[in-house]
Design a protein around this motif. Structure first.
Motif, PDB file in Angstrom:
ATOM      1  N   SER A   1      -6.789   2.575   7.613  1.00  0.00           N
ATOM      2  CA  SER A   1      -6.337   3.816   8.229  1.00  0.00           C
ATOM      3  C   SER A   1      -7.070   4.084   9.536  1.00  0.00           C
ATOM      4  O   SER A   1      -8.144   3.544   9.782  1.00  0.00           O
TER       5      SER A   1
ATOM      6  N   PRO B   1      -2.175   6.613   7.973  1.00  0.00           N
ATOM      7  CA  PRO B   1      -2.665   5.996   6.735  1.00  0.00           C
ATOM      8  C   PRO B   1      -2.287   4.513   6.659  1.00  0.00           C
ATOM      9  O   PRO B   1      -1.475   4.026   7.448  1.00  0.00           O
ATOM     10  N   SER B   2      -2.861   3.855   5.684  1.00  0.00           N
ATOM     11  CA  SER B   2      -2.651   2.416   5.522  1.00  0.00           C
ATOM     12  C   SER B   2      -1.175   2.069   5.419  1.00  0.00           C
ATOM     13  O   SER B   2      -0.419   2.682   4.665  1.00  0.00           O
ATOM     14  N   TRP B   3      -0.798   1.081   6.208  1.00  0.00           N
ATOM     15  CA  TRP B   3       0.523   0.434   6.160  1.00  0.00           C
ATOM     16  C   TRP B   3       1.678   1.314   6.664  1.00  0.00           C
ATOM     17  O   TRP B   3       2.829   0.880   6.690  1.00  0.00           O
TER      18      TRP B   3
ATOM     19  N   HIS C   1      -7.354   0.337  -4.798  1.00  0.00           N
ATOM     20  CA  HIS C   1      -6.439   1.466  -4.922  1.00  0.00           C
ATOM     21  C   HIS C   1      -6.905   2.615  -4.042  1.00  0.00           C
ATOM     22  O   HIS C   1      -6.112   3.241  -3.329  1.00  0.00           O
ATOM     23  N   TYR C   2      -8.194   2.878  -4.075  1.00  0.00           N
ATOM     24  CA  TYR C   2      -8.719   3.990  -3.278  1.00  0.00           C
ATOM     25  C   TYR C   2      -8.451   3.770  -1.790  1.00  0.00           C
ATOM     26  O   TYR C   2      -8.098   4.691  -1.063  1.00  0.00           O
TER      27      TYR C   2
ATOM     28  N   ASP D   1      -6.163   1.850  -0.448  1.00  0.00           N
ATOM     29  CA  ASP D   1      -4.750   1.562  -0.120  1.00  0.00           C
ATOM     30  C   ASP D   1      -4.577   0.199   0.534  1.00  0.00           C
ATOM     31  O   ASP D   1      -3.990   0.076   1.617  1.00  0.00           O
TER      32      ASP D   1
ATOM     33  N   PRO E   1       0.832  -1.206   0.000  1.00  0.00           N
ATOM     34  CA  PRO E   1       0.000   0.000   0.000  1.00  0.00           C
ATOM     35  C   PRO E   1       0.865   1.254   0.000  1.00  0.00           C
ATOM     36  O   PRO E   1       1.839   1.353   0.747  1.00  0.00           O
ATOM     37  N   SER E   2       0.506   2.177  -0.841  1.00  0.00           N
ATOM     38  CA  SER E   2       1.312   3.371  -1.062  1.00  0.00           C
ATOM     39  C   SER E   2       0.369   4.567  -1.019  1.00  0.00           C
ATOM     40  O   SER E   2       0.067   5.190  -2.017  1.00  0.00           O
ATOM     41  N   PRO E   3      -0.135   4.890   0.179  1.00  0.00           N
ATOM     42  CA  PRO E   3      -1.219   5.867   0.291  1.00  0.00           C
ATOM     43  C   PRO E   3      -0.789   7.283  -0.079  1.00  0.00           C
ATOM     44  O   PRO E   3       0.354   7.691   0.176  1.00  0.00           O
TER      45      PRO E   3
ATOM     46  N   THR F   1      -8.604  10.551   5.979  1.00  0.00           N
ATOM     47  CA  THR F   1      -8.033   9.435   5.214  1.00  0.00           C
ATOM     48  C   THR F   1      -9.020   9.139   4.088  1.00  0.00           C
ATOM     49  O   THR F   1     -10.112   9.718   4.052  1.00  0.00           O
TER      50      THR F   1
END
Lengths: 360, 360, 360, 360
Positions: free
Chosen positions: A290, A320-322, D172-173, D175, A40-42, A90
């Motif tokens: 998130s 955020p995620s991850w 994707h949205y 994450d 994941p690359s938020p 988020t």
């Protein structure tokens, strides 16, 4: 011939890409890395909002902007700098400070979006949920699940501020929301200490025989600080006495739950309260999904990604995620409220946690 | 040729029936009406045991029969007259009065059978469940689910009696039980007001993060009278105020539930508390499955089948499957504890209810 | 004073025991070992019924006893010698051979008890389930879950026999059964190869949009031998090819399942088909709950407790709770049908398995 | 003082709004109508892509763009004109045409995103899922649930095209995605008619005893056209014979399901097949959540919102959330494949359906 990495170019290829565009088609191979990253690359970033700043600005809004039908709420959202142009903490979660002047009323409405309030300080406001007045006091966690009518009124001469949390970003993204206006005033201005739904539901392990089916969201409208505080204190005492009770050494935590299922209070939002003993710290965790935290009492630090943030009472921050996170109490006990989109992740089976040093 | 109703007879038929028997075969057609009646036709009968009698006899057993390893418990079961030769209240449920003299200890053991205690009067005994001492006081409902070690000890100079409920008959019938002896004394003689498991679990809607999976049985070891009483009182008050809260007019009721699932406290036993306002009565109900009731406070009548029974504090009665029952409070509030095999019926989808006058 | 083991005696004790009896009370301490043994100690015994004997006697019953309204079915139950006076294979399970002469009809009825048929040989009978005619052929497993009307008719000149399995003993013990007579003839004498419910439901992984809720029992009325045989054959082939597919080396097995839940076909009965490769054997297992097996094809041995039984096609045997069992194919492939009360054990959380040599 | 509708303006207000922005805060009252509309107001629009156009452009891409590591797939996504700058059919769903030239291989990889293929025409490609080669043929619906390695190879001299469906936009949205490269070639070039997983799993109502737990996604890798076609044909025949089987008059439909749960094949994607009899039409429906349809055979019309679209074989169209839709077969039978995000809506309890003329 073009390589998938994009090198080389010919008139035929140029025409192909033009035809893609003209026909509402988009090749995957030029977007793959962005659309499907290795992890994941938020766009959202870890960020801290200071309570003093939020409160001061909200106070000014209290003087300058009326509350009423149309705008509905004097709520000011935490806008993640990584999500410019939005009012989102988020991609899934909305967090706002809401402000109500003395003797003001925020009118009744209902919506598909699930909502809660958390009170870091103050008192004097009642939220009226489907006609049932619910007192709001410091430390209380209050629910207005999707499609329940709700309004607020301030019974006192003093303003009051609190935190609103909702799933507005996710609901908006997925196009799932309905909204309906209700009374311009709240339907019941009574100010009982305890709401009717609490009188029916807020007991340990007791269910009224008049309502035995599982409910999508918790019927408890207010989780009172008295119980949350006691539960956390007892976990630390049990740890002192040598019994398993805490999540990890010096870290007590409770999850607010739906007594009809044992699961989360609402289908899209998880809420928890965490207490770190002075000197204690959490492990570092990466989690899919998130969350938003608010310091309730005490001070300490959060390490978000590589950055350490000092935190005071009322400060809010997002993870955020991850993004790896850990919390550290320093010289005093450190109490934090947390909400997250974890039920979404779990229901869709996207949840994953990684604790460096443990097995994945 | 023989008719299926059994008339007529020939040497060939006689030989056939002999050969059935010699070969461990039994024809269905001679047994059908008994095996598959048009509706449940229980051998167990509705019956009332008087608390005064039970208590008096148990007191004498307290003087004459020691408690200790081997016999394990000074428990005397309610033996349904319709089930001669058994010690069963109903085909699925065991109910007994247990008696512990001052300063006695009932040794620790564990078994597959699910068990609870209900205290109609008295105090001074602690049940130690997996090493966790749980105070027993008037009105409390206490759990020892299957395979938890448990013993009892009386801290006082006075004897104490209470009700044990178990699924012994069903477990015995289905051959599912394991049993294991534990310590001959209880492993912890501490006498805290509140057990460790209550400190961890007995809050409205809060779950410790250290234990988030659903549990087969409730982790709350004691459902305290304070909360039960308050929940029932509030239901009647809400009814007075015009809000839906009771099961039917003047009839408040709570179900003891597993906070990790919202379901019954144990897989085979449901437990509830009912309160009838003075003058109130329940509808008449036929229900598949059996139950045992004990009057906790007040007096009133139960109509079981066609017979009306006057009931006083402590009296116990059983309602076998499909026997119509109703309760009637007379001049005073009428409080009753109930346990039943309803979770068995529901999990196996045999549950059915019929209320004459309503649609089936 | 009496010891809990029963030694010693006094006039007071004698009077106490008399008073117990006079007041419908039974002490636990004199019964504990029987009621709550250290491990399941079933009265039912492992036992084998020979198909040749069953078939011969059933054939004679076909000549001597008519089938029709009242007796309803020419079914002859396997009566476990350990459960004298009953017609039960085990405390929970009924197993019978049913016999229908050429052109006979067994009238329609319905009951709460869950039922199935398994056809070890023969054809020519249709079971009409709620008006839907279902062909019965060798190897087929056929359902009539609780409260579905059903009758049978034999379309041919030849008699046909099959196995009935039901939860009659458990239903009778728990007093849960309702029964209703239907048509004295079956309501549809059509003889389609495939029933309407199969046409709607019997596809791999496809559900009709007209019925999307989970169903208590499987809507597939017949699990055809063609698929069962193919599934078992493929498991052994996959094993040959080096892929995981079998339960243990040389032992293929399928469970009949409810396609709307993935669970058992009915709430009280599990059904499976097992195939052992020539020379293969199962591990020895102790299981809580009882089961009935029928050899479908091939021959082999079953070790039940300490006794080895040679088995031929059609032979039936029972395994009471916790009796260790293993199966052994000898010179040929060994096919067996099994049904059990495992869903009851699992739903009530009494299930336990022990495989000597593995961890408990 | 400013009104909540935004009228009036003062220096203090201007400063307030500047301070909002400087402190990453956004007022709700200026955005409410957009964020929380009265009903879903999707940016995505109903849209039709013509198969002939897609196929022709994909064929050209087959000549011009190689497939291989890095770009991974020659897949061209349907980009909704209402979602400019994205490659999304709807906010949650990805739909693409994938093209593989004769003897090409698309390398193996795995990702959190759930994926399927649907084959509107052609054959000759095998998808290798975790090392298990799965034949792809006309009418087949094929799964590669999240985190299963998969690659494709074309065994023939001819190109083949099919449809890919994934939850890329939602993943994707939110994450949530992980991605891992596997072998650059597929790990098994065998070309069996039927995969190992089908041999283990694709039977009506049979489960291997070697895998009895519920699985998050269906273990059936290919739902074969033979069964889908037969199930739909039988529904219409049953309707002809007067039995309930279809969704509505002349409208047969099946849902692809997970045999271990009875639920959807994957946690985020529902897939169905619909058949309209010549002359039949569906009711008009508003549904929360979005879907993508492809015409499989026959021709007809779809009314999306207020616009009627004529549809031919292979044409794809999207229905955004709450846009009313209906389908109409004209002179011939009309077969359509559909996939949607309905499991997301249901798991998060946002699902709602409205059929004008019926009760809401």
């Amino acid at each position: 011939m073009q390589q998938m990495d994009g090198t080389a170019d010919t008139p035929e290829l140029e025409q192909l890409y033009k035809d893609f565009e003209a026909n509402n088609m988009t090749p995957l191979w030029t977007q793959l890395g962005d659309l499907m990253p290795l992890q994941p690359s938020p766009a959202a970033i870890p960020f801290v909002w200071r309570w003093k700043v939020l409160h001061d600005i909200a106070r000014r809004a209290g003087h300058l902007v009326p509350v009423g039908r149309g705008g509905e709420r004097r709520a000011i959202a935490l806008a993640n700098p990584g999500l410019p142009g939005t009012a989102y903490a988020t991609p899934t979660l909305w967090a706002a400070i809401q402000w109500l002047e003395g003797h003001e009323t925020a009118p009744e409405h209902r919506h598909s979006q699930n909502a809660f309030r958390f009170v870091v300080e103050g008192e004097g406001v009642w939220t009226v949920v489907n006609g049932d007045p619910v007192r709001m006091s410091r430390g209380d966690f209050l629910l207005t699940p999707g499609w329940n009518f709700h309004g607020h009124h301030n019974e006192t001469d003093q303003p009051m501020a609190w935190i609103d949390g909702l799933d507005i970003p996710l609901s908006h993204y997925m196009d799932v929301g309905f909204f309906e206006f209700g009374s311009e005033r709240v339907t019941d201005y009574a100010t009982p200490d305890i709401s009717r739904s609490e009188r029916l539901w807020a007991y340990p392990g007791l269910r009224p025989l008049s309502s035995l089916d599982p409910l999508v969201s918790s019927p408890i409208p207010a989780y009172r600080w008295e119980y949350t505080d006691r539960a956390l204190a007892e976990q630390l005492l049990l740890e002192d006495e040598g019994h398993p009770a805490t999540v990890e050494q010096g870290h007590a935590a409770v999850r607010f739950s739906n007594p009809t299922t044992g699961g989360d209070v609402m289908p899209t939002i998880r809420a928890e309260f965490h207490r770190l003993r002075a000197g204690a710290a959490t492990q570092t965790r990466h989690e899919v999904g998130s969350s938003v935290w608010q310091v309730f009492e005490g001070s300490g630090t959060a390490v978000l990604g590589d950055v350490e943030h000092k935190l005071e009472k009322g400060d809010l921050f997002v993870v955020p995620s991850w993004v790896p996170w850990s919390l550290h109490a320093n010289g005093e006990q450190f109490d934090l409220f947390r909400f997250s989109d974890a039920p979404v992740m779990e229901r869709l089976h996207f949840n994953r946690t990684y604790i460096p040093g443990e097995n994945k």
